[in-house]
Design an enzyme around this catalytic site. Structure first.
Site, short mmCIF file in Angstrom:
data_model
loop_
_atom_site.label_atom_id
_atom_site.label_comp_id
_atom_site.label_asym_id
_atom_site.label_seq_id
_atom_site.Cartn_x
_atom_site.Cartn_y
_atom_site.Cartn_z
N LYS A 117 0.80 -1.22 0.00
CA LYS A 117 0.00 0.00 0.00
C LYS A 117 0.84 1.28 0.00
CE LYS A 117 -3.90 -2.07 2.26
NZ LYS A 117 -5.01 -1.88 3.16
N GLU A 201 -2.63 7.74 7.20
CA GLU A 201 -3.44 8.61 6.34
C GLU A 201 -4.38 9.44 7.18
OE1 GLU A 201 -4.15 5.73 2.46
OE2 GLU A 201 -5.82 6.15 3.80
N ARG A 293 -5.58 -8.49 -8.29
CA ARG A 293 -6.18 -9.83 -8.40
C ARG A 293 -7.66 -9.67 -8.71
NH1 ARG A 293 -9.27 -9.27 -3.85
NH2 ARG A 293 -8.29 -8.20 -2.10
#
Ligand code: ADP
Ligand code: ADP
Ligand code: MG
Length: 456
Positions: A117, A201, A293
């Site tokens: 990430k 974040e 995916r």
């Protein structure tokens, strides 16, 4: 080289889904099974079954060595990883590549970059895609975390870089909480993902989760529009839709273009999803992560575009160039998927494994039930509780909710508890019907009284 035999390194409904796609393309299937799964629907459908280890996932579906040995011995020319398990594990993918076997997904280097990430965030910034204000790269230590949080402003969210499935995430209200939660999150990430890297974040309140499906062939990338997955519990999706009903058309176009730009930047190959948070008040969107995916909720995109995503994955992995361009991809109507989990909503969603004593699936022209269930099947306690996905399509969202209600009425699963009653209650809820919700809405909505009223 077109794939002629496929090893399925997964289980459950997604293994069944992959076998169906392979059969439609004339591909021979070899199903991996733990000792607990040898009587599964996937095993009954596959051409061949290989037992890979004991029931515990760590010793079977997550055991890189055991799976690699089984793949090589099977003589399969390709492997489909499904979702979860080894699907985003670069070490596994590199080993498959090194053995000269096709991995149905992007290459190991792309997964290493976009599956992480913190790294995907840097790529997004470089591609000019908006991201949530946050730390640059991983958090070093607690001091660094304190400094970064002060700069970003509380509340912040800390996330495991290697995370997935809603795990390794913490909302942090202030510095005191930070000191407690950073070490906790590190320990959880290390245990769950073998990697204690964290990043941070800004916590966006009342956001919607909107994600864009892309398909790439290594030189061209197209998008298949967006899905909205704002109804979540413990940061896991429970109800998904396509398209995102509340999204203004201009924002939809900007969002989908940004996803294509980011996927192009990494020469993305195969199916992928770029996840965003959307703030309806300001009409801003922020990239949060990429899943390299197939996703659980892919069927709603199939329903509105008419494109079979798993067949597309197999054809791209077999070397085909994209056989359509962006302008050929249209969308029609509205689709909803609800996740049927073997859990008891009346008991705080406690897992409910056991023998399925009676079973009937809803049917209809625009009704689909992707499942591992059959009458007499025993749901094992070792794995994810997802046992089925009910997908309906209708010309508009309102009619899709009505179709969902009808289909839920026809679904019969006896012997175990499922989350079907939760979905019956949600489908009848005024705010859900208006589409008036955000990612934290469902957690606030759930109450014993509501679940009681729903007949759990
Ligand atoms: P999706 O958007 O497709 O629902 P999720 O991130 O929720 O993606 O993950 C899909 C499934 O894979 C879930 O059942 C989740 O529990 C599982 N999963 C996700 N990441 C991991 C992982 N790193 N290890 C094991 N299982 C995972
Ligand atoms: P996972 O890999 O577990 O799917 P994500 O980064 O996709 O992790 O986040 C999962 C969910 O957590 C999102 O769908 C959203 O509900 C919530 N979330 C993630 N990032 C933020 C954020 N910065 N602010 C508010 N909520 C967030
Ligand atoms: Mg996610």
């Amino acid at each position: 080289m077109a794939i002629s035999s496929l090893f399925i390194a997964n289980r459950g409904e997604i293994a069944v889904r992959i076998i169906r796609a392979a059969k439609a393309l004339g591909i021979r299937t070899i199903q991996a099974a733990s000792e607990a799964d040898t009587d599964s629907l996937a095993c009954r459908m596959a051409d061949e079954v290989v037992v890979i280890g004991p029931p515990q996932a760590a010793k079977s579906y997550l055991d890189v060595e055991a799976i690699l040995t089984a793949i090589k011995a099977s003589g399969a020319d390709a492997v489909h990883p499904g979702y979860g398990f080894l699907s985003e594990n670069p070490r596994f993918v590199a080993a498959v590549e090194a053995a000269g076997i096709i991995f149905v997904g992007p290459d190991a280097a792309t997964i290493a970059k976009m599956g992480d990430k913190a790294m995907a965030r840097s790529e997004a910034i470089a591609a000019g895609v908006p991201v949530v204000a946050g730390s640059e790269g991983r958090i070093g230590d607690l001091d660094d975390a304190r400094r970064q949080a002060a700069r970003i402003g509380y509340p912040v969210m800390i996330k495991a870089s290697a995370g997935g499935g809603g795990r390794g995430i913490r909302v942090v209200e202030d510095e005191a909480a930070l000191e407690k939660l950073v070490p906790q999150a590190m320990a959880e990430a290390r245990a769950a993902f073998g990697d204690d890297g964290l990043y941070m974040e800004r916590y966006i309140q009342r956001a919607r989760h909107i994600e864009v499906q892309v398909l790439g062939d290594g030189s061209d990338v197209v998008h298949l529009f967006e899905r909205e997955c704002s109804l979540q519990r413990k940061r896991q999706k429970v109800w998904e839709e396509a398209p995102a009903a509340m999204l203004p058309e201009a924002v939809r176009e900007a969002l989908c273009s940004s996803a294509v730009a980011l996927a192009r930047r990494v020469n993305y190959r195969n199916a992928g999803t770029l996840e965003y948070l959307y703030d309806g008040d300001t009409q801003e969107f922020f990239f949060i992560e990429m899943n390299t995916r197939i996703q659980v909720e892919h069927p709603v995109t199939e329903a509105i575009t008419g494109i079979d995503l798993v067949q597309a994955q197999l054809r791209i992995a077999g070397g085909e160039r994209l056989w359509f361009s962006q302008k050929d991809i249209g969308r029609r109507g509205h689709a909803i998927e609800v996740r049927i989990n073997a859990e008891n909503p009346a008991r705080m969603f406690m897992p409910s494994p056991g023998l399925v004593t009676a079973y009937a699936a809803p049917q209809g022209v625009n009704t689909r039930f992707d499942t591992l269930l059959f009458e007499g099947y025993r749901v094992a306690p070792f794995y994810d509780s997802l046992v089925g996905k009910l997908i309906v399509w209708a010309p508009d969202r309102h009619e899709a909710i009505s179709a969902l209600q009808a289909a839920l009425g026809d679904l019969k699963v006896e012997g175990i508890h499922t989350t079907a009653p939760l979905h019956r209650a949600l489908a009848a809820d005024a705010e859900v019907r208006l589409g008036d919700f955000h990612t934290a809405w469902l957690e606030g909505w759930i109450s014993p009284a509501k679940l009681e009223a729903a007949g759990t």
